[in-house]
Design a protein around this motif. Structure first.
Motif, PDB file in Angstrom:
ATOM      1  N   THR A 254     -11.224  -1.021  13.588  1.00 43.44           N
ATOM      2  CA  THR A 254      -9.655  -0.787  13.681  1.00 43.44           C
ATOM      3  C   THR A 254      -9.665  -0.489  11.968  1.00 43.44           C
ATOM      4  N   ILE A 255      -8.956   0.722  11.483  1.00 39.40           N
ATOM      5  CA  ILE A 255      -8.755   1.045  10.292  1.00 39.40           C
ATOM      6  C   ILE A 255      -7.296   1.758  10.418  1.00 39.40           C
ATOM      7  N   GLU A 256      -6.128   1.024  10.568  1.00 40.34           N
ATOM      8  CA  GLU A 256      -4.832   1.775  10.604  1.00 40.34           C
ATOM      9  C   GLU A 256      -4.048   1.561   9.274  1.00 40.34           C
ATOM     10  N   SER A 257      -3.536   2.665   8.668  1.00 40.13           N
ATOM     11  CA  SER A 257      -2.834   2.651   7.519  1.00 40.13           C
ATOM     12  C   SER A 257      -1.667   1.406   7.710  1.00 40.13           C
ATOM     13  N   ASN A 258      -1.391   0.588   6.755  1.00 44.13           N
ATOM     14  CA  ASN A 258      -0.523  -0.721   7.041  1.00 44.13           C
ATOM     15  C   ASN A 258      -0.224  -1.164   5.802  1.00 44.13           C
ATOM     16  N   CYS A 259       0.938  -0.532   5.102  1.00 46.18           N
ATOM     17  CA  CYS A 259       1.272  -0.938   3.643  1.00 46.18           C
ATOM     18  C   CYS A 259       2.388  -1.896   3.649  1.00 46.18           C
ATOM     19  N   LEU A 260       2.449  -2.326   2.306  1.00 44.01           N
ATOM     20  CA  LEU A 260       3.669  -3.303   2.096  1.00 44.01           C
ATOM     21  C   LEU A 260       4.995  -2.212   1.955  1.00 44.01           C
ATOM     22  N   PRO A 261       6.051  -2.658   2.573  1.00 38.28           N
ATOM     23  CA  PRO A 261       7.211  -1.703   2.398  1.00 38.28           C
ATOM     24  C   PRO A 261       7.422  -1.292   1.128  1.00 38.28           C
ATOM     25  N   SER A 262       7.921  -0.050   0.797  1.00 35.79           N
ATOM     26  CA  SER A 262       8.270   0.360  -0.432  1.00 35.79           C
ATOM     27  C   SER A 262       8.888  -0.391  -1.425  1.00 35.79           C
ATOM     28  N   GLY A 263       9.950  -1.062  -0.501  1.00 33.73           N
ATOM     29  CA  GLY A 263      11.064  -1.902  -1.212  1.00 33.73           C
ATOM     30  C   GLY A 263      10.713  -3.145  -1.705  1.00 33.73           C
ATOM     31  N   LEU A 264       9.269  -3.673  -1.694  1.00 32.40           N
ATOM     32  CA  LEU A 264       8.674  -4.743  -1.992  1.00 32.40           C
ATOM     33  C   LEU A 264       7.740  -4.747  -2.905  1.00 32.40           C
ATOM     34  N   ALA A 265       7.589  -5.616  -3.833  1.00 27.66           N
ATOM     35  CA  ALA A 265       6.541  -5.809  -4.981  1.00 27.66           C
ATOM     36  C   ALA A 265       5.449  -6.892  -4.565  1.00 27.66           C
ATOM     37  N   LEU A 266       4.213  -6.579  -4.785  1.00 27.64           N
ATOM     38  CA  LEU A 266       3.118  -7.551  -4.808  1.00 27.64           C
ATOM     39  C   LEU A 266       2.842  -8.018  -6.163  1.00 27.64           C
ATOM     40  N   TRP A 267       2.800  -9.260  -6.310  1.00 28.71           N
ATOM     41  CA  TRP A 267       2.325  -9.749  -7.574  1.00 28.71           C
ATOM     42  C   TRP A 267       0.819 -10.874  -7.312  1.00 28.71           C
ATOM     43  N   MET A 268       0.116 -10.572  -8.070  1.00 21.27           N
ATOM     44  CA  MET A 268      -1.227 -11.159  -8.111  1.00 21.27           C
ATOM     45  C   MET A 268      -1.303 -12.017  -9.192  1.00 21.27           C
ATOM     46  N   GLY A 269      -1.534 -13.373  -9.075  1.00 23.43           N
ATOM     47  CA  GLY A 269      -1.574 -14.401 -10.034  1.00 23.43           C
ATOM     48  C   GLY A 269      -2.963 -14.804 -10.048  1.00 23.43           C
ATOM     49  N   ASP A 270      -3.900 -14.822 -11.272  1.00 26.60           N
ATOM     50  CA  ASP A 270      -5.176 -14.911 -11.388  1.00 26.60           C
ATOM     51  C   ASP A 270      -5.124 -16.700 -11.657  1.00 26.60           C
ATOM     52  N   ILE A 271      -5.840 -17.550 -11.061  1.00 29.20           N
ATOM     53  CA  ILE A 271      -5.866 -19.027 -11.401  1.00 29.20           C
ATOM     54  C   ILE A 271      -6.979 -19.310 -12.125  1.00 29.20           C
ATOM     55  N   LYS A 272      -6.794 -20.203 -13.235  1.00 29.16           N
ATOM     56  CA  LYS A 272      -7.950 -20.396 -14.332  1.00 29.16           C
ATOM     57  C   LYS A 272      -8.676 -21.359 -13.645  1.00 29.16           C
ATOM     58  N   SER A 273      -9.181 -21.014 -12.613  1.00 30.67           N
ATOM     59  CA  SER A 273     -10.588 -21.739 -11.926  1.00 30.67           C
ATOM     60  C   SER A 273     -10.998 -20.830 -10.689  1.00 30.67           C
ATOM     61  N   GLY A 274     -12.204 -21.227 -10.241  1.00 30.55           N
ATOM     62  CA  GLY A 274     -12.345 -20.271  -8.937  1.00 30.55           C
ATOM     63  C   GLY A 274     -13.132 -20.965  -8.158  1.00 30.55           C
ATOM     64  N   SER A 275     -13.357 -20.152  -7.008  1.00 31.99           N
ATOM     65  CA  SER A 275     -14.330 -20.948  -5.773  1.00 31.99           C
ATOM     66  C   SER A 275     -15.143 -19.768  -5.446  1.00 31.99           C
ATOM     67  N   GLU A 276     -16.296 -20.428  -4.606  1.00 35.35           N
ATOM     68  CA  GLU A 276     -17.360 -19.612  -4.223  1.00 35.35           C
ATOM     69  C   GLU A 276     -17.193 -19.283  -2.623  1.00 35.35           C
ATOM     70  N   THR A 277     -16.792 -18.038  -2.449  1.00 35.48           N
ATOM     71  CA  THR A 277     -16.590 -17.452  -0.855  1.00 35.48           C
ATOM     72  C   THR A 277     -17.770 -18.029  -0.091  1.00 35.48           C
ATOM     73  N   VAL A 278     -19.052 -17.900  -0.476  1.00 41.04           N
ATOM     74  CA  VAL A 278     -20.016 -17.893   0.328  1.00 41.04           C
ATOM     75  C   VAL A 278     -20.169 -19.443   0.983  1.00 41.04           C
ATOM     76  N   LYS A 279     -19.991 -20.156  -0.014  1.00 40.63           N
ATOM     77  CA  LYS A 279     -20.055 -21.788   0.489  1.00 40.63           C
ATOM     78  C   LYS A 279     -18.821 -21.910   1.276  1.00 40.63           C
ATOM     79  N   LEU A 280     -17.766 -21.553   0.883  1.00 37.08           N
ATOM     80  CA  LEU A 280     -16.357 -21.571   1.801  1.00 37.08           C
ATOM     81  C   LEU A 280     -16.575 -21.294   3.268  1.00 37.08           C
ATOM     82  N   VAL A 281     -17.339 -20.102   3.279  1.00 35.13           N
ATOM     83  CA  VAL A 281     -17.389 -19.509   4.462  1.00 35.13           C
ATOM     84  C   VAL A 281     -18.292 -20.496   5.394  1.00 35.13           C
ATOM     85  N   GLN A 282     -19.563 -20.741   4.797  1.00 32.80           N
ATOM     86  CA  GLN A 282     -20.594 -21.759   5.557  1.00 32.80           C
ATOM     87  C   GLN A 282     -19.959 -22.897   5.993  1.00 32.80           C
TER      88      GLN A 282
END
Ligand SMILES: Nc1ncnc2c1ncn2[C@@H]1O[C@H](COP(=O)(O)OP(=O)(O)OP(=O)(O)O)[C@@H](O)[C@H]1O
Ligand SMILES: C[C@@](O)(CCOP(=O)(O)O)CC(=O)O
Length: 442
Positions: A254-282
């Protein structure tokens, strides 16, 4: 074809469906970001060795960022490194694009060298130890370390690279692709999924590649078997099996266009530390299998919350598109959405905290819950979440367009670990960039 041409593909943020999306049973919401990966393809060139093709990929923002591979039809288009250094993502793109298009040496005898430059926007990587240089009409960061050593912000650099490189390389074999990326989007997507999956060791759901190809979407993955059943690259049957998979097989995706409404804004905050996705998934997989049937109930609750979240965003988007942005109805809908979003977040937090405690995978550790709660107190904030695999990597805040989180959080100790990235939602997928000459160094 002898023209310079340029393409770009977006980064991503997975807003709903982390972990669940690994199973073809569940939907996820992923948004495309304004940070993009770019590829500039040069006109054909001539390599002295006439019995081989050579692909030279340069990523000059990183130390030693050049990889050259030679391929020939006789050896099943298995890329052989001639630069000494290897990049698994570039290698698998070359293998798959050549095996799909199967170029004939005789047709390309004086055009067998393909040169492609990669540029990545700043938000993909930490800017420490980098210098800004004017590159064409752009400001780009140049790092003093090799690509593998530069800390990432989690925007899907490998998916962006694979998708834009697949597009650029394919443009050597299909001259009309440059002006018709739309017509080849599915082929680009399918080839990119195969290459990314092979390079990454078949662990991801492919949501990042789908976003790089299509932009902001509601996504349900393909069965992993489609790709794991392919023979090895170099096997005599590989080209035909790959072509069949890319062109004929129903991926059940399934690939259907689905975006945030134009009246809203997305903010992304990088955190000064990280996680390893592969280990979390396992850890989460192990927890899921050992806690059935209760783990299924948790996934069902999460899925319910995710679906409500996606539906509410779609509803608001439709309303926005059919009304004046400042109408009373929009304000009412945003107010309602805020309440709904908060109840959805409560449910997500409850589930993620439970998984965190029982699996030992820090998906939503208490400090992150606290940070999200603090974000929730800022003016204009509808909801906030931990994107993707969760952990300590990043947070996403969805706010009204006039909310300025940078100003609101400046000097506030509660947010001292958060660095707001210079990105917003940009819901278009891979595309041609007009004016490729703007990438040339002056
Ligand atoms: N600009 C680039 N030039 C060359 N190679 C790149 C570039 N960006 C990414 N890569 C390749 O992708 C690898 C990083 O891929 P990886 O999947 O670990 O990160 P990511 O896609 O950014 O992850 P995430 O999904 O957490 O955002 C690099 O080590 C390198 O091989
Ligand atoms: C955990 C998972 O569902 C999401 C990982 O997201 P991210 O790479 O942390 O943005 C894995 C996947 O879908 O590939």
């Amino acid at each position: 074809m002898s023209e310079f041409r340029a393409f770009s593909a977006p980064g991503k943020a997975l807003l709903a469906g982390g972990y669940l999306v690994l199973d073809p049973k569940y939907d996820a919401l992923v948004v495309g970001l304004s940070a993009r990966m770019h590829a500039l393809a040069y006109p054909y060139d001539l390599l002295e060795k006439l019995d081989k093709f050579e692909v030279r990929v340069r990523s000059r923002q990183f130390k030693d960022g050049e990889w050259s591979y030679q391929v020939s039809p006789e050896s099943g288009f298995i890329p052989v490194s001639v630069s000494g250094s290897k990049n698994p993502f570039i290698e698998k793109v070359i293998a798959n694009v050549f095996n799909y298009f199967k170029p004939n040496m005789d047709d390309y005898c004086s055009r067998n060298l393909f040169v492609i430059d990669i540029f990545s926007d700043d938000a993909y990587h930490s800017q420490e130890d980098s210098v800004t240089r004017h590159y064409g009409s752009r400001n780009l960061s140049f790092h003093s370390h090799r690509i593998e050593e530069v800390p990432k912000t989690g925007l899907g650099s490998s998916a962006g690279l694979v998708t834009v490189l697949t597009t650029a390389l394919a443009s050597f074999f299909v001259p009309n692709l440059t002006d018709n990326v739309e017509g080849y989007r599915k082929v680009i997507h399918n080839l990119s999924q195969v290459a990314h999956c092979q390079a990454q060791g078949k662990i991801g759901s492919g949501f990042d590649v789908a976003a790089a190809a299509y932009g902001s979407i509601r996504y349900r993955r393909f069965p992993p078997k489609l790709i794991s059943d392919l023979p090895d690259i170099g096997n005599v049957n590989y080209p035909d099996k790959l072509t069949h998979l890319v062109d004929e097989v129903d991926w059940n995706i399934t690939i259907e266009s689905n975006c945030l409404p134009s009246g809203l804004a997305l903010w992304m905050g990088d955190i000064k530390s990280g996680s390893e996705t592969v280990k979390l998934v396992q850890k989460v997989k192990k927890w899921y299998d050992s806690h059935l049937p209760e783990s299924l109930e948790v996934y069902t609750e999460l899925d319910h919350a995710n679906s409500r979240f996606m539906d509410e965003l779609s509803k608001l988007d439709r309303l926005h598109n059919s009304h004046d942005h400042y109408s009373g109805q929009i304000f009412e809908a945003i107010k309602k959405m805020t309440l709904v979003a908060r109840s959805i977040r409560k449910s997500q937090t409850r589930c993620f905290r439970k998984i965190t405690e029982e699996s030992g995978a820090d998906i939503e550790p208490p400090v992150q819950t606290k940070l999200l709660d603090d974000c929730q107190t800022l003016e204009g904030v509808l909801t906030c979440l931990i994107p993707g695999a969760g952990g300590y990597d990043a947070i996403v805040v969805i706010a009204t367009q006039d909310a300025d989180l940078k100003t609101q959080t400046a000097g506030d100790k509660r947010f001292s670990n958060v660095q707001w990235l210079d990105v917003c939602q940009a819901d278009w997928g891979v595309r041609k960039e007009e004016e490729p000459e703007t990438y040339f160094k002056k």
